[in-house]
Scaffold this motif. Structure first.
Motif, mmCIF file in Angstrom:
data_model
loop_
_atom_site.group_PDB
_atom_site.id
_atom_site.type_symbol
_atom_site.label_atom_id
_atom_site.label_comp_id
_atom_site.label_asym_id
_atom_site.label_seq_id
_atom_site.Cartn_x
_atom_site.Cartn_y
_atom_site.Cartn_z
ATOM 1 N N ASN A 83 0.857 -1.184 0.000
ATOM 2 C CA ASN A 83 0.000 0.000 0.000
ATOM 3 C C ASN A 83 0.893 1.232 0.000
ATOM 4 O OD1 ASN A 83 -1.557 2.328 1.309
ATOM 5 N ND2 ASN A 83 -3.174 0.832 0.893
ATOM 6 N N LEU A 84 0.752 2.067 -1.026
ATOM 7 C CA LEU A 84 1.586 3.255 -1.166
ATOM 8 C C LEU A 84 0.814 4.548 -0.908
ATOM 9 C CD1 LEU A 84 3.625 2.292 -4.367
ATOM 10 C CD2 LEU A 84 4.415 2.283 -1.995
ATOM 11 N N SER A 85 -0.472 4.436 -0.646
ATOM 12 C CA SER A 85 -1.263 5.645 -0.403
ATOM 13 C C SER A 85 -2.560 5.279 0.293
ATOM 14 C CB SER A 85 -1.575 6.362 -1.717
ATOM 15 O OG SER A 85 -2.504 7.397 -1.514
ATOM 16 N N GLN A 86 -2.900 6.044 1.334
ATOM 17 C CA GLN A 86 -4.177 5.839 1.999
ATOM 18 C C GLN A 86 -5.302 6.592 1.289
ATOM 19 O OE1 GLN A 86 -4.556 3.747 4.534
ATOM 20 N NE2 GLN A 86 -2.361 3.276 4.528
ATOM 21 N N ASP A 87 -4.919 7.522 0.427
ATOM 22 C CA ASP A 87 -5.909 8.392 -0.223
ATOM 23 C C ASP A 87 -6.219 7.997 -1.658
ATOM 24 O OD1 ASP A 87 -5.934 9.987 2.100
ATOM 25 O OD2 ASP A 87 -4.147 11.049 1.402
ATOM 26 N N GLY A 88 -5.532 6.995 -2.173
ATOM 27 C CA GLY A 88 -5.771 6.584 -3.546
ATOM 28 C C GLY A 88 -5.366 7.623 -4.561
ATOM 29 N N ASP A 89 -4.292 8.407 -4.251
ATOM 30 C CA ASP A 89 -3.897 9.500 -5.133
ATOM 31 C C ASP A 89 -2.671 9.159 -5.979
ATOM 32 O OD1 ASP A 89 -2.166 9.380 -3.013
ATOM 33 O OD2 ASP A 89 -2.039 11.550 -2.715
ATOM 34 N N ILE A 125 10.360 0.086 -6.356
ATOM 35 C CA ILE A 125 9.056 0.618 -6.765
ATOM 36 C C ILE A 125 9.141 2.135 -6.839
ATOM 37 C CG2 ILE A 125 6.588 0.683 -6.247
ATOM 38 C CD1 ILE A 125 7.121 -1.761 -4.377
ATOM 39 N N ASN A 126 8.785 2.686 -7.994
ATOM 40 C CA ASN A 126 8.782 4.136 -8.196
ATOM 41 C C ASN A 126 7.341 4.598 -8.415
ATOM 42 O OD1 ASN A 126 11.791 4.823 -8.428
ATOM 43 N ND2 ASN A 126 11.568 3.120 -9.869
ATOM 44 N N ALA A 127 6.873 5.447 -7.493
ATOM 45 C CA ALA A 127 5.486 5.917 -7.552
ATOM 46 C C ALA A 127 5.445 7.414 -7.865
ATOM 47 C CB ALA A 127 4.779 5.642 -6.232
ATOM 48 N N THR A 128 4.518 7.800 -8.740
ATOM 49 C CA THR A 128 4.241 9.216 -9.019
ATOM 50 C C THR A 128 2.805 9.497 -8.591
ATOM 51 O OG1 THR A 128 5.749 9.216 -10.908
ATOM 52 C CG2 THR A 128 4.133 11.005 -10.785
ATOM 53 N N TYR A 129 2.626 10.557 -7.812
ATOM 54 C CA TYR A 129 1.314 10.879 -7.278
ATOM 55 C C TYR A 129 0.645 11.966 -8.129
ATOM 56 C CZ TYR A 129 2.794 8.063 -3.344
ATOM 57 O OH TYR A 129 3.220 7.019 -2.582
ATOM 58 N N LYS A 130 -0.625 12.211 -7.864
ATOM 59 C CA LYS A 130 -1.405 13.135 -8.690
ATOM 60 C C LYS A 130 -0.903 14.569 -8.593
ATOM 61 C CE LYS A 130 -5.533 10.236 -8.715
ATOM 62 N NZ LYS A 130 -6.947 10.067 -8.294
ATOM 63 N N ASP A 188 2.177 15.191 -8.699
ATOM 64 C CA ASP A 188 3.474 15.038 -9.383
ATOM 65 C C ASP A 188 4.666 14.828 -8.442
ATOM 66 O OD1 ASP A 188 2.467 15.146 -11.970
ATOM 67 O OD2 ASP A 188 2.518 17.335 -12.005
ATOM 68 N N THR A 189 4.422 14.628 -7.170
ATOM 69 C CA THR A 189 5.517 14.221 -6.302
ATOM 70 C C THR A 189 5.869 12.765 -6.598
ATOM 71 O OG1 THR A 189 3.983 13.561 -4.540
ATOM 72 C CG2 THR A 189 4.859 15.822 -4.473
ATOM 73 N N GLN A 190 7.122 12.421 -6.307
ATOM 74 C CA GLN A 190 7.615 11.079 -6.601
ATOM 75 C C GLN A 190 8.312 10.501 -5.379
ATOM 76 O OE1 GLN A 190 10.177 11.710 -10.003
ATOM 77 N NE2 GLN A 190 8.485 11.518 -11.456
ATOM 78 N N ARG A 191 8.290 9.187 -5.295
ATOM 79 C CA ARG A 191 9.039 8.510 -4.240
ATOM 80 C C ARG A 191 9.430 7.117 -4.706
ATOM 81 N NH1 ARG A 191 5.175 5.770 -0.153
ATOM 82 N NH2 ARG A 191 7.043 5.765 1.131
ATOM 83 N N THR A 192 10.508 6.612 -4.130
ATOM 84 C CA THR A 192 11.015 5.290 -4.452
ATOM 85 C C THR A 192 11.084 4.448 -3.182
ATOM 86 O OG1 THR A 192 12.342 6.116 -6.298
ATOM 87 C CG2 THR A 192 12.961 3.988 -5.382
#
Length: 299
Positions: free
Chosen positions: A164-170, A241-246, A248-252
C-alpha cells in the motif's frame, strides 16, 4: 502422433539454430542395422498442476560420448527405440516464445536464457513459461524395455508483491523493477547460471483505487555467486518501486527479497506472493506465500 517418422535404415540430419550457434543433432533410425542392437524406451510425463504444453523436445545424450539424438513429441511423453548404451536426457516444452537455447549439444552445458530488451543490455525481457526436467542416466538394453515416468517442473519463477503506497488513492502511476536476477538457467540441474552481468527486469503494476499496488514478473531466479564470495559482496535481489502521485511528487521504495527467491528455488516452488509494508524509503516483508504458478503456455 508421438514420434516423427524417420527415413528407413539411415541417419537423418537435423540442423538446429540456437542463439547464433549452429550444430547438428542426429535422429537415428534404429531398424535392425548391422551390429546395432536397440532397446525400447518409453518415458511418460507427469505435469501435475502445471498447464500442459503443445509438445515436448527430448534430447538423448549418449555416454560417455556421441552425437545427441533429438525427438519432437507430444506433451504426454516419448516412445522410441535407441541403440543400446547409457544416455543422459533433457526434455522441455517446444512452444516457448522468447526463450533462447544455447549449448544443446552438451548435456551439462545446455542452458536457456532470455534476451535483453532494446532499452538496456542489463534489462531482460520476462521469460515465458519453460517446463521440463533432466534424467542423469538411463541404460538402454535390447532385452529389457524401459518404461518410466518423470515429473515436469517449471524452470521459471513468478514473483508477486503487494504493497500500500497511499491511503488516499492518489497514485498517478507506478513503475517497478526486480534487480539482481539471473539471465540464464541450466537445463540439467535447473539452477541459475553465474554470469558477470547482474540483470534486472521490468515488472507489471496494477494500481487499485484504495492505494494498494500489486506488481509481478517472471524470472529464472536470483544471480548465483561463488561459494567463497564474502557476504558483503553477495548481490541482493531487490524490488524497486517508483510511484508518481497526482500532485506530481515522486518517491522510491525498495525491498530486499533475496530470501524469498532462495526459498522458492530451494523448495522447487513456482511462485511466491509477498506482502510488503511501506516503511518510507524501504519496505519490509510482513509475510510471503509459496505456491504453484497458474501461468499459461503461450501458443
Amino acid at each position: 502422433h508421438m514420434i516423427s517418422y524417420f527415413f528407413f535404415n539411415y541417419i537423418h540430419l537435423i540442423l538446429i539454430h540456437c542463439h547464433s550457434a549452429l550444430f547438428i543433432i542426429f535422429s537415428f533410425s534404429c531398424v535392425k542395422e548391422k551390429k546395432t542392437l536397440c532397446g525400447s524406451v518409453s518415458i511418460a510425463t507427469d505435469w501435475g498442476d502445471l498447464p500442459i504444453s503443445a509438445g515436448m523436445i527430448f534430447i538423448f545424450y549418449p555416454e560417455p560420448e556421441g552425437t545427441p539424438i533429438q525427438l519432437d513429441t507430444q506433451a504426454d511423453g516419448c516412445s522410441y527405440r535407441l541403440p543400446e548404451g547409457k544416455y543422459k536426457v533433457l526434455l522441455f516444452n517446444n512452444d516457448t516464445r522468447n526463450i533462447l537455447f544455447k549449448h544443446l549439444d552438451k548435456y551439462e552445458l545446455a542452458e536457456a536464457s532470455v534476451a535483453p530488451t532494446a532499452k538496456s543490455a542489463q534489462t531482460l525481457g520476462q521469460p515465458d513459461m519453460l517446463y521440463g526436467c533432466s534424467i542423469d542416466e538411463i541404460t538402454v538394453d535390447a532385452q529389457n524395455p524401459i518404461q518410466s515416468q518423470v515429473k515436469i517442473k517449471s524452470y521459471v519463477k513468478k514473483i508477486v508483491a503487494n504493497i500500500n503506497l497511499s491511503q488516499d488513492g492518489d497514485i498517478k502511476n507506478v513503475s517497478a523493477r526486480l534487480k539482481g536476477i539471473a539471465q540464464s538457467i541450466s537445463l540439467s540441474d535447473g539452477r541459475p547460471i553465474t554470469t558477470e552481468t547482474i540483470a534486472d527486469v521490468e515488472m507489471q503494476s496494477d494500481i487499485r483505487t484504495d492505494g494498494n499496488v500489486s506488481i509481478s514478473c517472471t524470472t529464472f531466479g536470483s544471480t548465483p555467486v561463488a561459494a567463497d564470495t564474502p557476504p558483503s559482496q553477495t548481490p541482493q535481489t531487490v524490488v524497486e518501486i517508483n510511484a508518481t502521485y497526482k500532485d506530481d511528487t515522486q518517491r522510491t521504495v525498495t525491498a530486499d527479497i533475496s530470501e524469498v527467491i532462495k526459498q522458492i528455488t530451494d523448495n522447487n516452488k513456482n511462485e511466491a506472493t509477498i506482502e510488503l509494508k511501506d516503511m518510507g524509503l524501504m519496505a519490509i516483508i510482513t509475510s510471503w506465500k509459496l505456491g504453484t504458478a497458474s501461468a499459461s503456455i503461450n501458443k
